[in-house]
Design a protein around this motif. Structure first.
Motif, mmCIF file in Angstrom:
data_model
loop_
_atom_site.group_PDB
_atom_site.id
_atom_site.type_symbol
_atom_site.label_atom_id
_atom_site.label_comp_id
_atom_site.label_asym_id
_atom_site.label_seq_id
_atom_site.Cartn_x
_atom_site.Cartn_y
_atom_site.Cartn_z
ATOM 1 N N ALA A 203 21.722 1.563 9.860
ATOM 2 C CA ALA A 203 21.250 2.308 8.692
ATOM 3 C C ALA A 203 19.824 2.816 8.913
ATOM 4 O O ALA A 203 19.436 3.854 8.384
ATOM 5 C CB ALA A 203 21.319 1.439 7.449
ATOM 6 N N ALA A 204 19.057 2.092 9.733
ATOM 7 C CA ALA A 204 17.677 2.480 10.009
ATOM 8 C C ALA A 204 17.601 3.846 10.693
ATOM 9 O O ALA A 204 16.567 4.512 10.626
ATOM 10 C CB ALA A 204 17.012 1.425 10.888
ATOM 11 N N TYR A 205 18.683 4.261 11.344
ATOM 12 C CA TYR A 205 18.682 5.536 12.068
ATOM 13 C C TYR A 205 19.264 6.669 11.227
ATOM 14 O O TYR A 205 19.312 7.797 11.671
ATOM 15 C CB TYR A 205 19.479 5.398 13.376
ATOM 16 N N ALA A 206 19.719 6.351 10.010
ATOM 17 C CA ALA A 206 20.373 7.360 9.166
ATOM 18 C C ALA A 206 19.426 7.837 8.074
ATOM 19 O O ALA A 206 18.469 7.164 7.713
ATOM 20 C CB ALA A 206 21.638 6.775 8.547
ATOM 21 N N ASP A 207 19.692 9.028 7.527
ATOM 22 C CA ASP A 207 18.937 9.533 6.387
ATOM 23 C C ASP A 207 19.454 8.880 5.111
ATOM 24 O O ASP A 207 18.738 8.762 4.123
ATOM 25 C CB ASP A 207 19.130 11.050 6.245
ATOM 26 N N ARG A 208 20.732 8.492 5.138
ATOM 27 C CA ARG A 208 21.391 8.019 3.921
ATOM 28 C C ARG A 208 22.537 7.126 4.343
ATOM 29 O O ARG A 208 23.068 7.267 5.436
ATOM 30 C CB ARG A 208 21.922 9.234 3.163
ATOM 31 N N GLU A 209 22.884 6.228 3.430
ATOM 32 C CA GLU A 209 23.916 5.247 3.734
ATOM 33 C C GLU A 209 24.903 5.211 2.576
ATOM 34 O O GLU A 209 24.489 5.207 1.422
ATOM 35 C CB GLU A 209 23.199 3.901 3.881
ATOM 36 N N VAL A 210 26.212 5.225 2.880
ATOM 37 C CA VAL A 210 27.197 4.996 1.822
ATOM 38 C C VAL A 210 28.042 3.794 2.229
ATOM 39 O O VAL A 210 28.207 3.524 3.417
ATOM 40 C CB VAL A 210 28.104 6.228 1.551
#
Ligand code: ADP
Ligand code: ADP
Length: 223
Positions: A203-210
Motif C-alpha cells: 500500500a505504501a507504493y500506491a496512491d490509493r488502496e481499496v
C-alpha cells in the motif's frame, strides 16, 4: 474522470459468489492497490476490469468503451494495445533471453528486430535489470525475472498495467525492490496500475488502496 470504471459487478462460479456488487474506478496514471484476503474476489475483479472475464451483471467502461459491448476481436486488440499484465510467475518464455522476452510483444506487433531490441534494452535499463539482457529467465533471480516481466508488460506503452500478486513468490526485500521499480517506472510513463495483493506493505507504493471482502469493496481510503 476515470480512465477505467466498473459499476456494480456481479460474478458467480456455480454456487460461489465471487463478486457481489463491486464498483471500482481508476484515473489515468493512478496506482491503486486492491487488497483483501485470499478468495475475496480480487483476481475476479481484475479479470473483469481487463476484459478477460465477462461479469454476470454490471458494466466495465474503458476510455469511453463499454467492454461488454465491444466485439471480441476489438476487445482483444484493446487488451494488446492499451493493457499490460504482470502475474505472480511463469510469464516469461524460458527459452528466450530476457532481452528477447521484452522485445517479443513489439516483434508480434510487427516491429523490426533492431527497433524492438533497442526499446527492450531501454526498458530493461529503466527497471534496473540491463545485466539480464543476454541471460535466460531461469538463470536470473526471482526479483530480476519479475522486473523483466514488468519491462515486457510496459514495452508496448500500455495505459493500464494489471499486476496480480506480482511479488507473491518473492522474499520481502526483492518484493519491495520490484514494487518500487514498477511503480516508479509506471509513474514516469503515466501508466495506471491496478495492483492486486494480499500484502499490506505494498500500500505504501500506491496512491490509493481499496479492500475487497466477500466480493464487495468494504473500505476505500485515500492516503
Ligand atoms: P482472490 O483473488 O481474492 O483470492 P478470486 O477472485 O480468485 O479471489 O476468487 C473469489 C472466489 O471465486 C473464490 O471463492 C474462488 O474459489 C472462486 N473462483 C474464482 N475463479 C473461479 C473459477 N474459475 N471457477 C470456480 N470458482 C472460482
Ligand atoms: P533480487 O531478486 O531482488 O535481484 P536476490 O537476493 O534474489 O535479489 O538476488 C541478488 C543477486 O543474486 C541477483 O541480482 C542475482 O545477480 C543473483 N541471483 C540470485 N538468485 C539467482 C538465481 N537463481 N540465478 C542467478 N542469479 C541469481
Amino acid at each position: 474522470g476515470a480512465l477505467l470504471a466498473a459499476v456494480e459487478l456481479h460474478k458467480s462460479f456455480g454456487s460461489t459468489r465471487a463478486l457481489a456488487g463491486v464498483s471500482f474506478s481508476i484515473a489515468a496514471g493512478e496506482v491503486v492497490a486492491v487488497m483483501g484476503p485470499s478468495g475475496s474476489g480480487k483476481s475476479t475483479l481484475l479479470h473483469c476490469l481487463s476484459g478477460i472475464l465477462a461479469p454476470d451483471e454490471g458494466t466495465v467502461t474503458y476510455d469511453g468503451h463499454e467492454l461488454g459491448r465491444l466485439p471480441d476481436a476489438q476487445r482483444s486488440l484493446l487488451r494488446r494495445t492499451d493493457f499490460g499484465f504482470v502475474f505472480q510467475f511463469g510469464q516469461l518464455v524460458p527459452e528466450l533471453t530476457c532481452l528477447e522476452n521484452v522485445a517479443l510483444p513489439l516483434r508480434l506487433a510487427g516491429a523490426k528486430r533492431k527497433i524492438a531490441e533497442l526499446a527492450a534494452v531501454e526498458w530493461l535499463e529503466r527497471l534496473g535489470v540491463a545485466d539480464t539482457a543476454r541471460k535466460r529467465p531461469p538463470d536470473t533471480s526471482g526479483g530480476q525475472s519479475q522486473r523483466v516481466a514488468v519491462a515486457r508488460a510496459l514495452v508496448t506503452g500500455p495505459k493500464v498495467l494489471f499486476a496480480d500478486e506480482p511479488t507473491g513468490a518473492l522474499d520481502s526485500l526483492s518484493g519491495e525492490r520490484v514494487l518500487k521499480a514498477m511503480t516508479d517506472v509506471a509513474r514516469a510513463s503515466g501508466t495506471a496500475i491496478v495492483l492486486v495483493t494480499h500484502e499490506s506493505r505494498v500500500a505504501a507504493y500506491a496512491d490509493r488502496e481499496v479492500v475487497v471482502r466477500d466480493g464487495r469493496i468494504r473500505v476505500s481510503e485515500w492516503q
